[in-house]
Motif scaffolding. Sequence first.
Motif, PDB file in Angstrom:
ATOM      1  N   GLN A 280      30.136  49.068  46.487  1.00 30.69           N
ATOM      2  CA  GLN A 280      29.738  48.548  45.143  1.00 30.69           C
ATOM      3  C   GLN A 280      30.186  47.217  45.407  1.00 30.69           C
ATOM      4  OE1 GLN A 280      31.928  51.436  43.175  1.00 30.69           O
ATOM      5  NE2 GLN A 280      30.306  52.252  41.992  1.00 30.69           N
ATOM      6  N   SER A 281      29.273  46.054  45.409  1.00 30.72           N
ATOM      7  CA  SER A 281      29.319  44.545  45.423  1.00 30.72           C
ATOM      8  C   SER A 281      29.299  43.971  44.057  1.00 30.72           C
ATOM      9  CB  SER A 281      28.484  43.893  46.219  1.00 30.72           C
ATOM     10  OG  SER A 281      28.526  42.639  46.322  1.00 30.72           O
ATOM     11  N   VAL A 282      30.451  43.169  43.659  1.00 28.02           N
ATOM     12  CA  VAL A 282      30.325  42.492  42.620  1.00 28.02           C
ATOM     13  C   VAL A 282      29.687  41.214  42.761  1.00 28.02           C
ATOM     14  CG1 VAL A 282      31.711  41.505  40.684  1.00 28.02           C
ATOM     15  CG2 VAL A 282      32.226  43.595  41.556  1.00 28.02           C
ATOM     16  N   GLY A 283      28.647  40.678  41.941  1.00 26.37           N
ATOM     17  CA  GLY A 283      27.880  39.526  42.278  1.00 26.37           C
ATOM     18  C   GLY A 283      28.555  38.163  41.400  1.00 26.37           C
ATOM     19  N   GLU A 284      27.950  37.113  41.491  1.00 23.18           N
ATOM     20  CA  GLU A 284      28.478  35.911  40.738  1.00 23.18           C
ATOM     21  C   GLU A 284      28.418  36.175  39.184  1.00 23.18           C
ATOM     22  OE1 GLU A 284      26.482  32.291  42.012  1.00 23.18           O
ATOM     23  OE2 GLU A 284      27.259  32.387  44.006  1.00 23.18           O
ATOM     24  N   ASP A 285      27.568  37.157  38.899  1.00 18.79           N
ATOM     25  CA  ASP A 285      27.360  37.550  37.537  1.00 18.79           C
ATOM     26  C   ASP A 285      28.261  38.451  36.881  1.00 18.79           C
ATOM     27  OD1 ASP A 285      25.964  39.393  38.773  1.00 18.79           O
ATOM     28  OD2 ASP A 285      24.141  39.002  37.696  1.00 18.79           O
ATOM     29  N   ASN A 286      29.096  39.136  38.066  1.00 23.71           N
ATOM     30  CA  ASN A 286      30.160  39.909  37.578  1.00 23.71           C
ATOM     31  C   ASN A 286      29.391  41.308  37.597  1.00 23.71           C
ATOM     32  OD1 ASN A 286      32.200  38.267  38.005  1.00 23.71           O
ATOM     33  ND2 ASN A 286      32.749  37.974  35.969  1.00 23.71           N
ATOM     34  N   ARG A 287      28.140  41.454  38.165  1.00 22.45           N
ATOM     35  CA  ARG A 287      27.366  42.654  37.863  1.00 22.45           C
ATOM     36  C   ARG A 287      27.528  43.467  39.064  1.00 22.45           C
ATOM     37  NH1 ARG A 287      24.154  42.973  33.307  1.00 22.45           N
ATOM     38  NH2 ARG A 287      23.854  41.222  32.020  1.00 22.45           N
ATOM     39  N   ILE A 288      27.462  44.953  38.877  1.00 24.23           N
ATOM     40  CA  ILE A 288      27.661  45.828  40.071  1.00 24.23           C
ATOM     41  C   ILE A 288      26.059  45.882  41.018  1.00 24.23           C
ATOM     42  CG2 ILE A 288      28.191  48.141  40.502  1.00 24.23           C
ATOM     43  CD1 ILE A 288      30.778  46.575  40.265  1.00 24.23           C
TER      44      ILE A 288
END
Length: 337
Positions: A280-288
């Motif tokens: 589960q990666s967390v992007g720059e927009d803090n979304r999973i």
Amino acid sequence: MRLLKYLVLVLVLVAAIGGWSWWTARPGKVDVVAPYRGRAAEVVYATAVVEPVRWAKVTSIIRERIVTLCNCEGMEVTKGDQLAELDSGDARATLAELEARQVLAQSDRERAQQLLERRVVSQQVYDKAQSELIRVNAMIAAQKERLRDYRIVAPMDGVVLRQDGSVGEVAEPGEILFWIGQPTPLQLVAEVNEEDIPKVARGQTALIKADAFPGRDLTAEVSRITPKGDPVLKNYRVYLDLPDKTPLQIGMTAEINIVTREKSGALLLPLAAFDGSKVQSVGEDNRISLVTLEIGIRGTRAVEVLGGLDADAKVVFPFNAELIEGETVQPVTGDRP
């Protein structure tokens, strides 16, 4: 005045409800880790027992009462030294009876020979007496050989590692009474699952975890692999040489990890961050985002990442099945395990 009080109360309630809604709707905190560089190691797990390289189990091959024991546990013995003696009273009585029959058979043979020379009896009578003497002699030789089984002796030079049984007890065939061997060198004897045995090869290093020595870095080296596995237990026996100065002692048990493949400078993620090959990666927009990675060496604590993830990515640790893809979270950078 009363209207003003109601108005203030309504405003307070609205503020409380709004605050509660904001509090409950705010993104949840999740721990994240970043990929790091290190040594990737693929291992094969097994349990093992410490044994001497040269040793023997001494058993009785007959069922009889023990009359003497050497009480020599921990002492050096030489091949052929007597360790125990079993009750041979009945066997010696049988030998005495056979020896008496031997005297009679010898006398009958001599008499038949004299009569044959005088041509009083036929050759057949002499041959019968001779055959009886030969048969009795063979029975005496066999009985004397059998009497050796009542003496249990050391099969090799070494130290009596362990002694079981007591005077007066009945020794059963196959029951181990003595363990004799050389205190050094020592080896580990491990049972490796048949699914893992193709990865194991001579010369590989094994990392040892022993309850008797917690925190100690102990190693061994694979020396040989039994060519035939156990079809019932579905495992193969693997022998590993221990260093001369190992603190491990005969009979101790240990958990081992045989290093079958390793690589330095690999990009790694903790094993607990994975669900199979997914993280589960967390992007720059803090979304999973659920990402499937190309992985290499899978170790007991970390997994090598070959592709599908940037070196500066943020990955949820440990993997949280309750998180939904696209969900907004509040990432918290934690310490790498």
